[in-house]
Design an enzyme around this catalytic site. Structure first.
Site, PDB file in Angstrom:
ATOM      1  N   SER A 103       0.859  -1.277   0.019  1.00 48.53           N
ATOM      2  CA  SER A 103       0.005   0.014  -0.064  1.00 48.53           C
ATOM      3  C   SER A 103       0.843   1.398  -0.051  1.00 48.53           C
ATOM      4  O   SER A 103       1.230   1.645   1.103  1.00 48.53           O
ATOM      5  CB  SER A 103      -0.929  -0.002   1.255  1.00 48.53           C
ATOM      6  OG  SER A 103      -1.673  -1.002   1.185  1.00 48.53           O
ATOM      7  N   LYS A 178      -6.602   2.464  -2.968  1.00 52.24           N
ATOM      8  CA  LYS A 178      -6.425   1.445  -1.623  1.00 52.24           C
ATOM      9  C   LYS A 178      -6.449   2.361  -0.516  1.00 52.24           C
ATOM     10  O   LYS A 178      -6.887   2.163   0.662  1.00 52.24           O
ATOM     11  CB  LYS A 178      -5.257   0.602  -1.862  1.00 52.24           C
ATOM     12  CG  LYS A 178      -4.751   0.131  -0.477  1.00 52.24           C
ATOM     13  CD  LYS A 178      -5.311  -0.785  -0.157  1.00 52.24           C
ATOM     14  CE  LYS A 178      -4.824  -1.328   1.392  1.00 52.24           C
ATOM     15  NZ  LYS A 178      -5.942  -2.366   2.138  1.00 52.24           N
ATOM     16  N   LYS A 247      -0.521   4.768   8.468  1.00 50.22           N
ATOM     17  CA  LYS A 247       0.154   5.240   7.074  1.00 50.22           C
ATOM     18  C   LYS A 247      -0.801   5.194   5.792  1.00 50.22           C
ATOM     19  O   LYS A 247      -0.916   6.429   5.213  1.00 50.22           O
ATOM     20  CB  LYS A 247       1.364   4.108   6.728  1.00 50.22           C
ATOM     21  CG  LYS A 247       1.919   4.296   5.398  1.00 50.22           C
ATOM     22  CD  LYS A 247       2.118   2.794   4.760  1.00 50.22           C
ATOM     23  CE  LYS A 247       1.119   1.902   4.615  1.00 50.22           C
ATOM     24  NZ  LYS A 247       1.330   0.851   3.977  1.00 50.22           N
TER      25      LYS A 247
END
Ligand code: NAD
Length: 304
Positions: A103, A178, A247
């Site tokens: 990701s 994502k 994150k």
């Protein structure tokens, strides 16, 4: 040496990053009959990979040098760029395709893909996933693929072993989608935890709440999966770290900011998750956000 065996259905695939997700994903490729050459900076991860039939490589570059498709399943763009600059990019064969399934950050992915194309004649596509460790084990991951038709088409037989790939746009599009998905997921999980805590304090039973919400408009992956499977049983072992979720949330809110768009609720969720990250253990599972919500309740709520 050629990386493609006489059997067109069998590929040699390099796999870098054999952690919570990379281990079961690479295993599926091995079990499907592919030759998988793997590397991870953790010796334990490499040993586990070799135990299930993977070919252990001494470095990321030696893995990539033997393959036409190299999959990266690493923590972040920082690590992806460091691994490529540390020798992997130089070892790639002309025409090779790098599939960043981590990701990562969409703008950086775009820039990286253009640089690799210009300097080395190799393609980088992004194919991040959703579905967690369970999806990785079962081959039911949602795979969000960004890249040209030709590069994506070349990798589809491999991606289909891992789950359901959908081409969502040009390179970087998968990483954008994502991150946005995880911003939604994390925000749902936070507010679901707040709502269940309030319900419990009122006297409602959490199981009853989840069962009713799952037949109602408040349902989400948090009510259908995370609360019943990892929070109520108090195992907190989904295999997805809170730091990685945070994150992803920051990637999504940064993206909105770069595009000049508001993400006020998202930024508020980032602040709350950041507070939790400061007090929870560094390796805490992301489902521990529910424990953190309970811990800040005044008067103290029931800690599940
Ligand atoms: P993880 O921390 O379990 O695995 C990452 C692996 O990368 C580790 O084994 C680590 O040793 C290795 N690594 C780190 N730096 C390296 C380097 N320089 N060279 C070689 N290996 C290196 O993380 P994970 O949960 O498997 O997640 C991987 C990626 O997938 C992340 O980007 C994450 O956000 C994403 N993701 C995770 C999940 C999940 O449920 N765990 C779900 C979807 C997406």
């Amino acid at each position: 040496m050629t990386s493609v065996s006489d059997d067109p259905a069998t590929e040699t695939v390099a796999f870098v990053g054999l952690g919570n997700m990379g281990a079961p994903m690479s295993r599926r490729l091995i079990d499907a009959g592919h030759r998988v050459i793997g590397f991870d900076m953790s010796d334990t991860a490499v040993e586990r990979f070799a135990d299930v039939g993977g070919v252990a490589a001494a470095s990321a570059e030696s893995a990539a040098a033997e393959a036409d498709i190299t999959i990266l399943m690493l923590p972040s763009s920082d690590v992806v760029e460091a691994v490529l600059a540390g020798g992997l990019a130089a070892a790639l064969r002309p025409g090779a395709v790098v599939v960043d399934m981590s990701s990562s950050e969409p703008m950086r992915t775009r820039a990286l893909a253009h640089r690799l194309g210009d300097e080395r004649g190799v393609k980088l596509i992004d194919a991040p996933v959703s579905g967690g460790v369970r999806g990785a084990v079962n081959g039911t991951l949602t795979v969000m693929v960004g890249g040209s038709d030709a590069a994506v088409g070349r990798t589809l037989p491999i991606l289909e072993v891992l789950g359901r790939p959908t081409r969502v746009g040009e390179v970087g599009a998968g990483h954008a989608l994502k991150a946005l998905n995880n911003l939604l997921s994390a925000t749902h999980l936070l507010v679901t935890s707040e709502a269940i805590l309030a319900g419990q304090a009122f006297g409602l039973d959490a199981d009853v709440m989840l069962s009713v919400i799952n037949g109602s408009s408040g349902r989400s992956g948090s009510t259908e999966n995370k609360w019943p499977n990892f929070i109520l049983p108090q195992t907190y072992d989904s295999g997805f770290a809170l730091s990685l979720m945070l994150k992803d949330m920051r990637i999504a809110t940064d993206l909105a900011r770069q595009l000049g768009l508001p993400s006020r609720l998202g930024e508020d969720a980032v602040s709350r998750w950041s507070e939790a990250a400061e007090v929870l253990a560094p390796a805490a599972d992301h489902t521990e956000i529910a424990r953190w919500v309970a811990s800040i309740a005044t008067p103290p709520g029931e800690i599940v």
